[in-house]
Design a protein around this motif. Sequence first.
Motif, PDB file in Angstrom:
ATOM      1  N   ALA A   8      15.544   4.248  -3.262  1.00 49.78           N
ATOM      2  CA  ALA A   8      15.028   4.045  -4.623  1.00 49.78           C
ATOM      3  C   ALA A   8      13.503   3.974  -4.620  1.00 49.78           C
ATOM      4  CB  ALA A   8      15.624   2.774  -5.228  1.00 49.78           C
ATOM      5  N   LEU A   9      12.933   3.279  -3.647  1.00 46.19           N
ATOM      6  CA  LEU A   9      11.465   3.196  -3.557  1.00 46.19           C
ATOM      7  C   LEU A   9      10.868   4.578  -3.340  1.00 46.19           C
ATOM      8  CD1 LEU A   9      11.128  -0.013  -1.357  1.00 46.19           C
ATOM      9  CD2 LEU A   9      10.605   0.188  -3.795  1.00 46.19           C
ATOM     10  N   ALA A  10      11.480   5.364  -2.458  1.00 45.49           N
ATOM     11  CA  ALA A  10      10.975   6.711  -2.185  1.00 45.49           C
ATOM     12  C   ALA A  10      11.086   7.597  -3.422  1.00 45.49           C
ATOM     13  CB  ALA A  10      11.729   7.322  -1.008  1.00 45.49           C
ATOM     14  N   GLU A  11      12.228   7.545  -4.087  1.00 43.85           N
ATOM     15  CA  GLU A  11      12.439   8.381  -5.266  1.00 43.85           C
ATOM     16  C   GLU A  11      11.476   8.031  -6.401  1.00 43.85           C
ATOM     17  OE1 GLU A  11      16.600   8.105  -6.233  1.00 43.85           O
ATOM     18  OE2 GLU A  11      17.161   8.914  -4.275  1.00 43.85           O
ATOM     19  N   GLU A  12      11.183   6.751  -6.540  1.00 43.31           N
ATOM     20  CA  GLU A  12      10.289   6.306  -7.613  1.00 43.31           C
ATOM     21  C   GLU A  12       8.816   6.315  -7.194  1.00 43.31           C
ATOM     22  OE1 GLU A  12      11.266   5.671 -10.755  1.00 43.31           O
ATOM     23  OE2 GLU A  12      13.285   6.266 -10.103  1.00 43.31           O
ATOM     24  N   LYS A  13       8.566   6.702  -5.932  1.00 48.75           N
ATOM     25  CA  LYS A  13       7.208   6.751  -5.376  1.00 48.75           C
ATOM     26  C   LYS A  13       6.511   5.383  -5.467  1.00 48.75           C
ATOM     27  CE  LYS A  13       6.642  11.700  -6.225  1.00 48.75           C
ATOM     28  NZ  LYS A  13       8.000  11.989  -6.082  1.00 48.75           N
ATOM     29  N   ILE A  14       7.263   4.350  -5.130  1.00 50.43           N
ATOM     30  CA  ILE A  14       6.745   2.985  -5.130  1.00 50.43           C
ATOM     31  C   ILE A  14       6.261   2.669  -3.720  1.00 50.43           C
ATOM     32  CG2 ILE A  14       7.355   0.550  -5.396  1.00 50.43           C
ATOM     33  CD1 ILE A  14       9.468   1.519  -7.481  1.00 50.43           C
ATOM     34  N   GLU A  15       5.044   2.176  -3.607  1.00 48.17           N
ATOM     35  CA  GLU A  15       4.463   1.842  -2.315  1.00 48.17           C
ATOM     36  C   GLU A  15       4.482   0.325  -2.118  1.00 48.17           C
ATOM     37  OE1 GLU A  15       0.528   3.503  -2.326  1.00 48.17           O
ATOM     38  OE2 GLU A  15       1.267   5.532  -2.001  1.00 48.17           O
ATOM     39  N   PRO A  16       5.415  -0.178  -1.322  1.00 49.83           N
ATOM     40  CA  PRO A  16       5.422  -1.612  -1.040  1.00 49.83           C
ATOM     41  C   PRO A  16       4.204  -1.982  -0.188  1.00 49.83           C
ATOM     42  CG  PRO A  16       7.497  -0.575  -0.380  1.00 49.83           C
ATOM     43  CD  PRO A  16       6.527   0.511  -0.698  1.00 49.83           C
ATOM     44  N   SER A  17       3.883  -3.250  -0.158  1.00 49.74           N
ATOM     45  CA  SER A  17       2.775  -3.704   0.683  1.00 49.74           C
ATOM     46  C   SER A  17       3.123  -3.480   2.153  1.00 49.74           C
ATOM     47  CB  SER A  17       2.511  -5.192   0.443  1.00 49.74           C
ATOM     48  OG  SER A  17       3.563  -5.964   1.002  1.00 49.74           O
ATOM     49  N   PRO A  18       2.110  -3.386   3.011  1.00 50.92           N
ATOM     50  CA  PRO A  18       2.389  -3.244   4.447  1.00 50.92           C
ATOM     51  C   PRO A  18       3.263  -4.386   4.985  1.00 50.92           C
ATOM     52  CG  PRO A  18       0.101  -2.706   4.012  1.00 50.92           C
ATOM     53  CD  PRO A  18       0.675  -3.255   2.723  1.00 50.92           C
ATOM     54  N   ALA A  19       3.061  -5.602   4.497  1.00 43.95           N
ATOM     55  CA  ALA A  19       3.876  -6.731   4.954  1.00 43.95           C
ATOM     56  C   ALA A  19       5.336  -6.539   4.560  1.00 43.95           C
ATOM     57  CB  ALA A  19       3.334  -8.040   4.385  1.00 43.95           C
ATOM     58  N   THR A  20       5.573  -6.047   3.347  1.00 46.85           N
ATOM     59  CA  THR A  20       6.938  -5.815   2.886  1.00 46.85           C
ATOM     60  C   THR A  20       7.583  -4.695   3.676  1.00 46.85           C
ATOM     61  OG1 THR A  20       6.409  -6.635   0.677  1.00 46.85           O
ATOM     62  CG2 THR A  20       8.359  -5.242   0.877  1.00 46.85           C
ATOM     63  N   ILE A  21       6.834  -3.637   3.950  1.00 51.48           N
ATOM     64  CA  ILE A  21       7.371  -2.552   4.768  1.00 51.48           C
ATOM     65  C   ILE A  21       7.716  -3.071   6.158  1.00 51.48           C
ATOM     66  CG2 ILE A  21       6.792  -0.381   5.930  1.00 51.48           C
ATOM     67  CD1 ILE A  21       5.341   0.442   3.369  1.00 51.48           C
ATOM     68  N   GLY A  22       6.859  -3.912   6.717  1.00 51.17           N
ATOM     69  CA  GLY A  22       7.142  -4.489   8.025  1.00 51.17           C
ATOM     70  C   GLY A  22       8.418  -5.310   8.024  1.00 51.17           C
ATOM     71  N   GLU A  23       8.619  -6.087   6.977  1.00 48.86           N
ATOM     72  CA  GLU A  23       9.840  -6.886   6.854  1.00 48.86           C
ATOM     73  C   GLU A  23      11.068  -5.990   6.733  1.00 48.86           C
ATOM     74  OE1 GLU A  23      11.735 -10.159   3.794  1.00 48.86           O
ATOM     75  OE2 GLU A  23       9.561  -9.918   3.877  1.00 48.86           O
ATOM     76  N   MET A  24      10.960  -4.947   5.931  1.00 47.92           N
ATOM     77  CA  MET A  24      12.076  -4.018   5.776  1.00 47.92           C
ATOM     78  C   MET A  24      12.365  -3.288   7.083  1.00 47.92           C
ATOM     79  SD  MET A  24      11.103  -2.522   2.007  1.00 47.92           S
ATOM     80  CE  MET A  24      12.487  -1.389   1.905  1.00 47.92           C
ATOM     81  N   GLU A  25      11.316  -2.945   7.814  1.00 50.93           N
ATOM     82  CA  GLU A  25      11.488  -2.262   9.088  1.00 50.93           C
ATOM     83  C   GLU A  25      12.210  -3.168  10.092  1.00 50.93           C
ATOM     84  OE1 GLU A  25       7.798  -0.965  10.874  1.00 50.93           O
ATOM     85  OE2 GLU A  25       8.833   0.689  11.835  1.00 50.93           O
ATOM     86  N   ARG A  26      11.845  -4.439  10.138  1.00 50.31           N
ATOM     87  CA  ARG A  26      12.526  -5.384  11.037  1.00 50.31           C
ATOM     88  C   ARG A  26      14.013  -5.484  10.682  1.00 50.31           C
ATOM     89  NH1 ARG A  26       7.637  -7.710  10.507  1.00 50.31           N
ATOM     90  NH2 ARG A  26       8.223  -9.069   8.778  1.00 50.31           N
ATOM     91  N   LEU A  27      14.302  -5.570   9.391  1.00 51.86           N
ATOM     92  CA  LEU A  27      15.703  -5.624   8.962  1.00 51.86           C
ATOM     93  C   LEU A  27      16.448  -4.355   9.363  1.00 51.86           C
ATOM     94  CD1 LEU A  27      15.529  -7.181   5.394  1.00 51.86           C
ATOM     95  CD2 LEU A  27      16.713  -8.120   7.369  1.00 51.86           C
ATOM     96  N   ALA A  28      15.833  -3.203   9.138  1.00 54.11           N
ATOM     97  CA  ALA A  28      16.469  -1.928   9.477  1.00 54.11           C
ATOM     98  C   ALA A  28      16.755  -1.855  10.974  1.00 54.11           C
ATOM     99  CB  ALA A  28      15.578  -0.763   9.035  1.00 54.11           C
ATOM    100  N   GLU A  29      15.822  -2.286  11.782  1.00 51.76           N
ATOM    101  CA  GLU A  29      16.026  -2.260  13.225  1.00 51.76           C
ATOM    102  C   GLU A  29      17.113  -3.244  13.637  1.00 51.76           C
ATOM    103  OE1 GLU A  29      12.050  -2.886  14.660  1.00 51.76           O
ATOM    104  OE2 GLU A  29      11.550  -0.748  14.471  1.00 51.76           O
ATOM    105  N   GLN A  30      17.139  -4.427  13.028  1.00 54.69           N
ATOM    106  CA  GLN A  30      18.173  -5.412  13.337  1.00 54.69           C
ATOM    107  C   GLN A  30      19.559  -4.883  13.007  1.00 54.69           C
ATOM    108  OE1 GLN A  30      17.275  -8.986  11.175  1.00 54.69           O
ATOM    109  NE2 GLN A  30      15.411  -9.400  12.343  1.00 54.69           N
ATOM    110  N   MET A  31      19.647  -4.084  11.947  1.00 51.82           N
ATOM    111  CA  MET A  31      20.932  -3.548  11.518  1.00 51.82           C
ATOM    112  C   MET A  31      21.270  -2.236  12.216  1.00 51.82           C
ATOM    113  SD  MET A  31      21.262  -4.408   7.492  1.00 51.82           S
ATOM    114  CE  MET A  31      19.610  -4.654   6.862  1.00 51.82           C
TER     115      MET A  31
END
Length: 92
Positions: free
Chosen positions: A53-76
């Motif tokens: 959804a973020l990619a489709e809407e061209k929404i740029e999360p903060s670097p900290a938020t991307i880092g948090e999402m990346e950690r979750l993605a790697e954990q999963m």
Amino acid sequence: MTNRDGRYRELDHQLRALSATLGGRLPGADRRMLDELIEVNEFGLALETLIDALAEEKIEPSPATIGEMERLAEQMGMGEGKLDRLRSLAPR
């Protein structure tokens, strides 16, 4: 409580926090889908839905938020394709 229960509770908490942070920037249908997926413990699908959804809407999360999402993605254990799409959201 088992380790699995604790892990699910932590994932639930982290994804709800991301939803609260980013959800207001998403179309209503995407936000509802995200919340529904979290509610039924479909955490991997919820994170994938958020990334898409973020990619489709061209929404740029903060670097900290991307880092948090990346950690979750790697954990999963998400694949590199999804991680690459997440990383592409970073502001340039």
